[in-house]
Every structure is written in C-alpha cells, then in structure tokens.
Scaffold this motif. Structure first.
Motif, PDB file in Angstrom:
ATOM      1  N   HIS A   1      -0.302  -2.940  -4.346  1.00  0.00           N
ATOM      2  CA  HIS A   1      -0.675  -4.307  -3.940  1.00  0.00           C
ATOM      3  C   HIS A   1      -0.331  -5.322  -5.048  1.00  0.00           C
ATOM      4  O   HIS A   1       0.795  -5.364  -5.498  1.00  0.00           O
TER       5      HIS A   1
ATOM      6  N   TYR B   1      -3.021  -8.951   2.912  1.00  0.00           N
ATOM      7  CA  TYR B   1      -3.737  -8.885   1.636  1.00  0.00           C
ATOM      8  C   TYR B   1      -3.100  -9.843   0.625  1.00  0.00           C
ATOM      9  O   TYR B   1      -3.797 -10.609  -0.047  1.00  0.00           O
TER      10      TYR B   1
ATOM     11  N   ASN C   1       4.010  -3.582   5.038  1.00  0.00           N
ATOM     12  CA  ASN C   1       3.458  -3.544   6.391  1.00  0.00           C
ATOM     13  C   ASN C   1       2.487  -4.717   6.563  1.00  0.00           C
ATOM     14  O   ASN C   1       2.205  -5.451   5.611  1.00  0.00           O
ATOM     15  N   GLU C   2       1.979  -4.862   7.779  1.00  0.00           N
ATOM     16  CA  GLU C   2       1.173  -6.048   8.093  1.00  0.00           C
ATOM     17  C   GLU C   2      -0.071  -6.146   7.202  1.00  0.00           C
ATOM     18  O   GLU C   2      -0.402  -7.207   6.676  1.00  0.00           O
ATOM     19  N   GLU C   3      -0.718  -5.006   6.978  1.00  0.00           N
ATOM     20  CA  GLU C   3      -1.947  -4.991   6.166  1.00  0.00           C
ATOM     21  C   GLU C   3      -1.661  -5.487   4.735  1.00  0.00           C
ATOM     22  O   GLU C   3      -2.405  -6.293   4.174  1.00  0.00           O
ATOM     23  N   SER C   4      -0.548  -5.019   4.170  1.00  0.00           N
ATOM     24  CA  SER C   4      -0.191  -5.426   2.802  1.00  0.00           C
ATOM     25  C   SER C   4       0.143  -6.908   2.741  1.00  0.00           C
ATOM     26  O   SER C   4      -0.216  -7.603   1.788  1.00  0.00           O
TER      27      SER C   4
ATOM     28  N   ASP D   1       0.851  -1.191   0.000  1.00  0.00           N
ATOM     29  CA  ASP D   1       0.000   0.000   0.000  1.00  0.00           C
ATOM     30  C   ASP D   1       0.891   1.246   0.000  1.00  0.00           C
ATOM     31  O   ASP D   1       2.118   1.151  -0.061  1.00  0.00           O
TER      32      ASP D   1
END
Length: 424
Positions: free
Chosen positions: A267, A237, A231-234, A171
C-alpha cells in the motif's frame, strides 16, 4: 608517544559545538511525539541475525551486503541493527502489545543504526535514525498522520525546501499481478542486467526498478507500472490517503516508480526529499510506508502497521544547505572570577549555588590571573561576571556586572541568583 588511533571509517565524532544542534533537533522531535502521542520504545542495538533476514528481507541490499554480523561466544549469529522497524515489531510481538485495548499502538524510537556502505556526504556506517511505527490500524487516516508527523519534524527545525513523494504498492493480489508482469517484461533480456538484478528476477523483480547500475537500461523506461495493476480495494485505499493529506493541506507528488528498498512494504509508500541546492545525489531525507504482513511474518497476529525512518545526519545536512542556524542557545550566564587562592573556595560555592537555582555558571580551574579570567568569560559569551576578592568576602556584597552594557549592580551573595532570574 604511542601511535595515534583514529576512528573507524564511516564513523564520526559529534563535538560539543555540533551536539547543541543535535540536542535541539531531539528536543523538537520529543515535543512533536508528545503532541502526536507516539511513545518512545528502546530496543537493543544488536539482535538475532534471523530477525533482519525475515523482517527486512533476504533479497534486499541491506541483508545481502550491508549488515555487521558476528558470532558471539555462544556461537549465535548476531547483527548490529541496520534499521529500526524489525526490532520494534519484534518487541510488539514478544511483549504482546497487540493485546493492549487501545490500538493502534503508536511508538517512536531514536538511536544508532549500522550499515556497511561506502561512506559519502550524509551516508555513514553508523548513523542515527528517528522513526515511528503505528501498529494495529488499516485506516488511511493513520497513514496521513504518520506522513504529517514526518513533515512537521522538518518544518519545526526551519526547513522549507521539501518535497513529499507518495505511491501505492498495492495489496498482495495487486503485487502478485504486477510481479508476474515484471518477470515477463525482464526475463527475455535479463542477461543484459547486473548479477543482483538477475538474482532478483524471480524473488523480487520490483527491486530491479530500484537498481543503480542498470537504471538507464531501455527496459527500465518501459517496465509495467504498478499503478496499472492496483485492484479496486488498493485504489480506494490510496485515494483515502490522498484525501486525508489534502485535508491537512500537505502538498504531494505521486511517483509510480517509488518502490522503497525493503521487502515488507505494501500500500502506501512515501519519501520526503530536500530540494535545497548543493545537496548532492542523495536527496532523500526520510522514507516510510505501510507493512501489513510484517507482524505475522515475525510470529504475531494480523496487525497492519505503518512507519517511517529519518536520518538525523541528513536533516542536519539539509539545514546546512538551506543555511538554517540552530543550537545557538547554550550560552553561559555567569562567570565567577576569584581574585586569588584565598577567595577561590567562595567562588566555588557561589558557582554551586547559582547552578542549584538553574543558572549556568562556570569559573577558572587553571589558577589564571584576573585579566586572563575576564578574557575567558568573554570567549565563553558569559552574560554576567562576578569578581570575588578580599573586600567582597569581608562586606558580604559583590558587584554583578552585565557584560553587554557594562552596568553593575551591588548585591549580597544570597541575592545574586534572584537578580539574574528576574532579568532573564
């Protein structure tokens, strides 16, 4: 005689024996789009130049070096479209498709694109692209669906030697952290790189990794990898996308160096390569990825999107390399021979009646003798031949000859079409 005019460099003619292959590919693509529910959108071949500067990105090779741009009579700067996504997203915003109750909006397109490049095998200045865009969802499952549709196109035409390569570009937060690390890495020795890389350093250092000129520079091998900055979110995903691909039984390879050449990706990024022998240097058949900020950049509300584009020329080249034959089914069913001028009108109406029944039919238009007409029927691969002379006109009956076996069937004129349809 006047001087011959030849086609412009980097373009080509699709002659009839080739166009049968194109039509078969297009039919298969249209059928897959129906199954996956991607609806066709057709946008203009030229757009305002600013659309591509904003949509594709100022630092890309496409915008800097490859666009066909011209001033029209109203002194507006227009550009022949170099790719399809920017136009589709412009239309999505302009026609307020983000207001439709069912999101994502799943769109497909096919048509000519234009880039001023050095022509080589599988790369021309006018080329045909098929692509899809799914706009309005940030579910990793839609990423897997889009990739699956691309893979299915190649499988449907009979290609087997395929390799799917995927990566996560992260992201915005992950991208900024990685960008800073790249600038720090390249800056001390940037003067050893080409002019393009030097201008990309602060604008878009990720593109340096994509450089063809400096790809063997030692700093390339040691450049910080985007994977280390997700990062964790990426990461979550990307794991989601991989999980859905595994659920579909689609094999993939993760390549941390896959960046894609357009500014709008984030992404998921992916490419499908041909592993066929003899393909040459450019093995990429298809590329795509997620572009979560593009709709906003073009004036719309937040609407995440993902898509891909594939060159039909490269697909046909891959078929050639894998020795897969397609487009063979356009054969002639009936050739109608007229014995002389007095029976030609009847032959002409028989041809019309057959066509009206969905049967492909043809005849002679050069006043040739029966023997020459029979040779023509043979060359065209006609399944049946009908010969109409005075006798046939008087009796109202004609012999339908099946060319493969030489068998003949005597029929009244009205019964010809029914007999052929029955034997199909």
């Amino acid at each position: 005689m006047g001087k011959n005019i030849q086609l412009p460099r980097g373009t080509y003619d699709v002659l009839p024996e080739q166009s049968a292959k194109w039509q078969e590919v297009e039919q298969k693509i249209n059928e897959l789009c129906r199954l996956y529910q991607y609806k066709e959108i057709r946008t203009p071949v030229f757009e305002h130049t600013e659309l591509f500067q904003r949509g594709v990105g100022d630092t890309t090779d496409i915008v800097q070096k490859e666009m066909y741009t011209f001033q029209d009579r109203g002194d507006r700067s227009l550009t022949l479209r170099p790719e399809g996504t920017a136009s589709v997203v412009r239309s999505y915003v302009e026609n307020k498709l983000f207001g439709l109750p069912d999101q994502p909006v799943k769109l497909s397109y096919m048509g000519p694109m234009f880039r001023y490049e050095r022509p080589q095998a599988g790369r021309t200045r006018q080329f045909v692209q098929f692509g899809v865009e799914a706009i309005g969802s940030k579910d990793p499952a839609i990423d897997a669906e889009v990739i699956s549709l691309a893979m299915e196109v190649y499988r449907s035409v009979g290609l087997k030697q395929l390799r799917l390569v995927i990566n996560s570009l992260g992201d915005t937060e992950s991208r900024i952290a990685h960008k800073e690390a790249l600038i720090k890495h390249f800056e001390p020795r940037i003067d050893e790189f080409c002019g393009d890389c030097q201008s990309r350093l602060t604008k878009n250092p990720l593109r340096i990794l994509d450089c063809k000129v400096d790809r063997n520079h030692e700093l390339m091998a040691t450049a910080p990898s985007l994977a280390d900055y997700l990062n964790e979110e990426s990461q979550v995903y990307f794991d989601g996308v991989k999980g859905y691909l595994e659920a579909l039984g689609i094999d993939y390879v993760v390549d941390p160096n896959l960046v894609r050449g357009l500014d709008y990706y984030n992404h998921t990024a992916f490419e499908i390569m041909s592993d066929a022998e003899g393909f040459g240097a450019i093995t990429t058949l298809c590329g795509g990825g997620r572009y979560n900020g593009l709709v906003e950049d073009l004036g719309g509300p937040e609407s995440p999107g993902i898509g891909f584009a594939m060159s039909i020329e490269r697909l046909l080249l891959a078929l050639e390399m894998e020795k897969v034959e397609i487009g063979q089914s356009a054969d002639l069913e009936v050739y109608v021979v007229a014995m002389d001028e007095s029976t030609k009108k009847k032959a002409f109406t028989v041809v019309r009646d057959l066509r009206a029944n969905g049967i492909s039919a043809d005849m002679d238009f050069n006043g040739r003798k029966v023997k020459a007409q029979m040779k023509s029927a043979d060359r065209k691969g006609a399944a049946y031949v009908i010969v109409i002379g005075e006798t046939e006109l008087e009796s109202g009956k004609v012999a339908l000859k099946y060319m493969a076996t030489g068998e003949q069937q005597e029929l009244e004129f009205e019964a010809i079409a029914g007999a052929i349809l029955e034997n199909r």
